[in-house]
Write an enzyme that holds these catalytic residues in place. Structure first.
Site, PDB file in Angstrom:
ATOM      1  N   ASN A 240       0.867  -1.174   0.000  1.00  0.00           N
ATOM      2  CA  ASN A 240       0.000   0.000   0.000  1.00  0.00           C
ATOM      3  C   ASN A 240       0.907   1.229   0.000  1.00  0.00           C
ATOM      4  OD1 ASN A 240      -1.894   1.953   0.337  1.00  0.00           O
ATOM      5  ND2 ASN A 240      -2.726   1.160   2.268  1.00  0.00           N
TER       6      ASN A 240
ATOM      7  N   ARG B 198      -2.310  -2.104  -3.680  1.00  0.00           N
ATOM      8  CA  ARG B 198      -3.623  -1.508  -3.408  1.00  0.00           C
ATOM      9  C   ARG B 198      -3.755  -0.228  -4.231  1.00  0.00           C
ATOM     10  NH1 ARG B 198      -5.276   2.629   1.099  1.00  0.00           N
ATOM     11  NH2 ARG B 198      -7.512   2.588   0.813  1.00  0.00           N
TER      12      ARG B 198
ATOM     13  N   HIS C 240     -13.072   1.283   0.206  1.00  0.00           N
ATOM     14  CA  HIS C 240     -13.008   0.164   1.161  1.00  0.00           C
ATOM     15  C   HIS C 240     -13.561  -1.133   0.561  1.00  0.00           C
ATOM     16  CE1 HIS C 240     -13.374   3.199   4.749  1.00  0.00           C
ATOM     17  NE2 HIS C 240     -12.105   2.980   4.457  1.00  0.00           N
TER      18      HIS C 240
ATOM     19  N   ARG D  83     -13.756  13.649   8.380  1.00  0.00           N
ATOM     20  CA  ARG D  83     -14.551  13.977   7.193  1.00  0.00           C
ATOM     21  C   ARG D  83     -16.026  14.169   7.556  1.00  0.00           C
ATOM     22  NH1 ARG D  83     -12.234   8.924   4.376  1.00  0.00           N
ATOM     23  NH2 ARG D  83     -10.100   9.568   3.926  1.00  0.00           N
TER      24      ARG D  83
ATOM     25  N   GLU E  87      -7.554  -6.435   4.713  1.00  0.00           N
ATOM     26  CA  GLU E  87      -7.463  -6.057   3.298  1.00  0.00           C
ATOM     27  C   GLU E  87      -6.219  -6.654   2.648  1.00  0.00           C
ATOM     28  OE1 GLU E  87      -8.276  -2.229   5.081  1.00  0.00           O
ATOM     29  OE2 GLU E  87      -9.130  -1.590   3.181  1.00  0.00           O
TER      30      GLU E  87
END
Ligand code: ADP
Length: 397
Positions: free
Chosen positions: A8, A89, A178, A238, A383
């Protein structure tokens, strides 16, 4: 003994995890941070050991070299040839990718063309991919997209009610994020749904970034994040969904530019903005305990937004068989899990074992009682293992 690396890459960081496949055994994991600085940080964990050092890492290629050198030096691998594949990713796959894809010129070009949709992320992912390509030129490289799982949505779930010209011309629509996590969770959850013919799942990935996805028969039918991860439920920093006129109004009130306000919506809102305490749910909950009114409001707002989406997806799916809690908050904050469950329980007929829930952090657990109309479970997400699985399947093809 095939080894697969899940990567990642961020703009100044590079996270990695090395697996032995197909056993999915984790051999090591680590992170290079502050890439581009003289005082960058490199950390690696392997077996029961770990090491962290501060050193100059001037670019991503230097970071990759450091990773490979560390693997040999720590005897995690004997030679670089043992790494058969690297999975990257990729945050934004746009309309092009509904599953993972082998990295080739076309894949690279498409990821590049999607940079306007995810400026920081996609650019960094390509830098990471190219750095690995330079040092491990012969391995199978695979792009695993955060958006791919959500490509099964129907137009009425992903089109925004803006002039259709913009949807067509600029590909301005809901992509979600996601996806790798939601897909992993929905697959893991199937063991709880053996007697259900067409499983309906609501998956709540609630961390600093947070999203909720409705899944039917293993396919995403709706997801809360939008064009970018700014949409959907409230998050650490956020806003989640807002009336679009909030942007105009606040720019007019404050004299700030659209870009400045956009940064505020991304980085200074959510838990942090409302509580004025922290973006971290633990700090907010501590302030709730201390009776801080803004922290109490932030927490209530967070719970309400999540409950609203669960209600929406309950209707969208025509009922629900299983609700999953996952990611930093979903896996660890039993207080927030309890609050969400209490909010939705009357409408959905949930019967929750709140005593069992208490104190459970980071473990898989069934929270619902047998008589509950809907099963509720906590499943830690992974993940990286999804990236490793997809990547390995391309290598074996
Ligand atoms: P992201 O991957 O989006 O950065 P995470 O999934 O790591 O975010 O989630 C971070 C959130 O999880 C924070 O709000 C933090 O408070 C919460 N969290 C992490 N660990 C714990 C814990 N042990 N107890 C309670 N909350 C936790």
């Amino acid at each position: 003994m095939d080894k697969v690396m899940a990567v990642n890459a961020g703009s100044s960081s590079l996270k990695f995890k090395l697996y032995e496949m197909p056993e999915e055994k984790v051999l090591c994991s680590g992170n290079a941070e502050r890439i581009g600085h003289e005082d960058a940080i490199f950390g690696i964990k392997w077996a029961d050991q770990s090491e962290k050092k501060v050193l100059p890492i001037l670019d991503h290629a230097a970071a990759v070299q450091l990773v490979v050198d560390a693997l040999i030096e720590k005897k995690i691998i004997k030679s670089m040839d043992e790494i058969v594949a690297v999975g990257h990713r990729i945050v934004q796959g746009g309309k092009y990718f509904s599953h993972s894809e082998l990295f080739n010129k076309d894949t690279e070009d498409k990821i590049e063309s999607l940079i306007p949709l995810a400026p920081l992320h996609n650019k960094a992912h390509l830098v990471g991919f190219r750095a690995f390509k330079k040092i491990l030129p012969n391995v199978t490289s695979v792009a695993v997209f955060d958006t791919a799982f959500h490509q099964s949505m129907e137009p009425q779930d992903y089109v925004f009610p803006i002039p259709y010209e913009y949807t067509e011309k600029y590909d301005c629509r809901r992509y979600g994020a996601h996806g790798t996590s939601h897909q992993y969770l929905s697959q893991e959850a199937l063991k709880y749904l053996k007697d259900v013919k067409h499983p309906r799942i609501i998956s709540c990935h609630i961390g600093s970034g947070a999203s909720i996805t409705a899944i039917k028969d293993g396919k995403c039918v709706a997801t809360s994040m939008g064009l970018t991860p700014l949409g959907g439920i409230m998050m650490g920093t956020r806003t989640g969904d807002l009336d679009p006129s909030v942007m105009n109004y606040l720019c007019a009130c404050t004299g700030k530019s659209v870009e400045e306000m956009y940064q505020i919506f991304n980085k200074k809102s959510g838990f942090l903005g409302v509580s004025e305490v922290s973006n971290d749910s633990r700090d907010v909950l501590a302030a709730v305990e201390a009776g801080d009114p803004k922290a109490i409001l932030a927490n209530k707002l967070f719970i309400r937004r999540i409950a609203d989406f669960i209600g929406q997806y309950y209707v969208r799916l025509g009922g629900v068989d299983l609700i999953i809690f996952s990611a930093g908050i979903g896996e660890n904050s039993y207080e927030i899990r309890e609050s969400i469950c209490r909010e939705i329980a009357p409408a959905l007929g949930l019967e929750i074992d709140y005593e069992l829930n208490k104190g459970k952090r980071g473990v898989e657990v069934v929270l619902s009682k047998p008589e509950s109309k809907v099963k509720v479970v906590v499943i830690p997400t992974d993940e990286e293992v999804m990236i490793a699985r997809d990547t390995y399947s391309f290598y074996k093809k």
